[in-house]
Design a protein around this motif. Structure first.
Motif, PDB file in Angstrom:
ATOM      1  N   GLY A   1     -20.825 -54.661 -23.075  1.00 25.78           N
ATOM      2  CA  GLY A   1     -22.045 -55.308 -23.541  1.00 25.78           C
ATOM      3  C   GLY A   1     -21.789 -56.751 -23.961  1.00 25.78           C
ATOM      4  N   LYS A   2     -20.728 -56.943 -24.755  1.00 30.81           N
ATOM      5  CA  LYS A   2     -20.444 -58.290 -25.257  1.00 30.81           C
ATOM      6  C   LYS A   2     -20.061 -59.242 -24.130  1.00 30.81           C
ATOM      7  CE  LYS A   2     -19.357 -59.153 -29.344  1.00 30.81           C
ATOM      8  NZ  LYS A   2     -18.898 -59.342 -30.707  1.00 30.81           N
ATOM      9  N   ARG A   3     -19.243 -58.751 -23.194  1.00 31.94           N
ATOM     10  CA  ARG A   3     -18.838 -59.611 -22.074  1.00 31.94           C
ATOM     11  C   ARG A   3     -20.046 -60.081 -21.272  1.00 31.94           C
ATOM     12  NH1 ARG A   3     -13.709 -56.393 -19.323  1.00 31.94           N
ATOM     13  NH2 ARG A   3     -12.275 -56.639 -21.064  1.00 31.94           N
ATOM     14  N   ALA A   4     -21.088 -59.206 -21.203  1.00 30.51           N
ATOM     15  CA  ALA A   4     -22.266 -59.540 -20.401  1.00 30.51           C
ATOM     16  C   ALA A   4     -23.299 -60.337 -21.207  1.00 30.51           C
ATOM     17  CB  ALA A   4     -22.891 -58.260 -19.857  1.00 30.51           C
ATOM     18  N   GLY A   5     -23.077 -60.491 -22.510  1.00 30.10           N
ATOM     19  CA  GLY A   5     -24.016 -61.243 -23.339  1.00 30.10           C
ATOM     20  C   GLY A   5     -25.148 -60.409 -23.908  1.00 30.10           C
TER      21      GLY A   5
ATOM     22  N   VAL B   1     -22.948 -53.846 -16.719  1.00 33.50           N
ATOM     23  CA  VAL B   1     -24.133 -54.189 -17.519  1.00 33.50           C
ATOM     24  C   VAL B   1     -25.113 -54.995 -16.658  1.00 33.50           C
ATOM     25  CG1 VAL B   1     -24.986 -55.434 -19.545  1.00 33.50           C
ATOM     26  CG2 VAL B   1     -22.796 -54.213 -19.658  1.00 33.50           C
ATOM     27  N   HIS B   2     -24.571 -56.010 -15.954  1.00 34.94           N
ATOM     28  CA  HIS B   2     -25.441 -56.882 -15.163  1.00 34.94           C
ATOM     29  C   HIS B   2     -26.208 -56.104 -14.096  1.00 34.94           C
ATOM     30  CE1 HIS B   2     -24.403 -60.633 -17.016  1.00 34.94           C
ATOM     31  NE2 HIS B   2     -23.103 -60.439 -16.818  1.00 34.94           N
ATOM     32  N   ILE B   3     -25.490 -55.214 -13.400  1.00 36.86           N
ATOM     33  CA  ILE B   3     -26.103 -54.519 -12.274  1.00 36.86           C
ATOM     34  C   ILE B   3     -27.115 -53.473 -12.771  1.00 36.86           C
ATOM     35  CG2 ILE B   3     -24.317 -52.742 -11.947  1.00 36.86           C
ATOM     36  CD1 ILE B   3     -24.332 -53.589  -8.963  1.00 36.86           C
ATOM     37  N   ALA B   4     -26.832 -52.868 -13.947  1.00 33.81           N
ATOM     38  CA  ALA B   4     -27.782 -51.912 -14.536  1.00 33.81           C
ATOM     39  C   ALA B   4     -29.033 -52.650 -15.022  1.00 33.81           C
ATOM     40  CB  ALA B   4     -27.120 -51.150 -15.689  1.00 33.81           C
ATOM     41  N   CYS B   5     -28.837 -53.851 -15.597  1.00 34.84           N
ATOM     42  CA  CYS B   5     -29.980 -54.631 -16.069  1.00 34.84           C
ATOM     43  C   CYS B   5     -30.846 -55.080 -14.899  1.00 34.84           C
ATOM     44  CB  CYS B   5     -29.503 -55.845 -16.869  1.00 34.84           C
ATOM     45  SG  CYS B   5     -28.906 -55.398 -18.503  1.00 34.84           S
ATOM     46  N   LYS B   6     -30.187 -55.432 -13.786  1.00 34.77           N
ATOM     47  CA  LYS B   6     -30.914 -55.836 -12.585  1.00 34.77           C
ATOM     48  C   LYS B   6     -31.818 -54.689 -12.122  1.00 34.77           C
ATOM     49  CE  LYS B   6     -29.939 -57.941  -8.153  1.00 34.77           C
ATOM     50  NZ  LYS B   6     -28.930 -57.951  -7.106  1.00 34.77           N
TER      51      LYS B   6
END
Ligand SMILES: [Mg+2]
Length: 260
Positions: A224-228, A196-201
């Motif tokens: 999703g939940k783990r990444a907030g 999630v983090h790397i896709a959002c970046k």
């Protein structure tokens, strides 16, 4: 929850937008509306076997607007994680157990060895779904890891749906190699928060401002939940296990519900 209030969307493919050759109700209309509203999004999939070009082509065949740059696969994430974790090893050898999607994703930045081309000492072994895998490929992967190569895996999926039924997924191959070596792999796909983090970046946003939409509580929603991020589950036979980690913020029966 109104997706229009988010800064970007991560959209699962299989079981969310289509199932086999069947497009899910409201799916095309919803994708058209997010494009119309200039909402950043990525087609976001654990499937490691296809290149982004092939994923986009498949989506186009099903009637979805899609460009390769709209696609982010677990294979692309594995390559991005390797670059981030080993910046000094770019251009070095990686041994791949995986199909075209994984080999192509790594080929831009590393020397890829797969199938019967075997390097003497790869710095990493990358494992994804490989439907042509042989005992020799597994043997090389195991030996390289025992010699100290880093062990990376695209995703932990135990099973996958194929047209004629269930088949062993990437995670089943990964588990074989992990068992043989006693080494725990670094997994990059769902349900890892890093995917999630790397896709959002890539979309230039923070995970806290993202919405994850998928049909699998154990992978899409957990990631999703783990990444907030916020989460929407398309209800299906993939039942929730009742744990807080896999409970979506909103459950819908059809993407049509997101059109209003
Ligand atoms: Mg799915």
């Amino acid at each position: 929850m109104d997706w229009r209030t988010k800064k970007g969307l991560l959209i699962d493919l299989d079981g969310t937008l289509f199932r086999g050759k069947t497009v899910m109700s409201g799916a095309r209309e919803w994708i058209s509306s997010i494009i119309q509203e200039n909402m950043p999004f990525l087609y976001w999939t654990n499937n490691s076997t296809r290149t982004p070009k092939a994923v986009a082509y498949h989506l186009q065949e099903l009637g979805f607007p899609a460009k390769p740059s709209d696609v982010y696969t677990s294979s692309m994430a594995l390559s991005d994680v390797l670059i981030a974790n080993h910046p000094d090893q770019m251009g070095d050898a990686v041994y791949v157990v995986g199909e075209e999607g994984l080999q192509a994703a790594l080929a831009n930045d590393f020397r890829v060895y797969a199938r019967d081309k075997t390097p003497t000492s790869p710095f990493a072994v990358a494992v994804g779904l490989d439907r042509q895998v042989s005992y020799d490929h597994l043997r090389y992967a195991v030996r390289f890891i025992l010699q100290g190569a880093k062990f990376y895996a695209t995703n932990p999926d135990r099973l996958l749906w194929e047209n004629d039924g269930l088949s062993p997924g990437a995670g089943s191959l990964v588990t074989l190699i992990a068992f043989a070596t006693g080494v725990t792999p670094i997994i990059v796909g769902k349900p890892e928060a890093s995917f999630v983090h790397i896709a959002c970046k890539k979309m230039g946003i923070d995970a806290l401002d993202a919405l994850v939409i998928g049909d699998n509580p154990l992978t899409d929603i957990a990631a999703g939940k783990r990444a907030g991020a916020s989460t929407v589950l398309i209800a299906s036979e993939l039942q929730q296990d009742g744990s807080e980690e896999t409970k979506a913020d909103q459950v819908i029966l059809s993407l049509s519900e997101l059109l209003s």
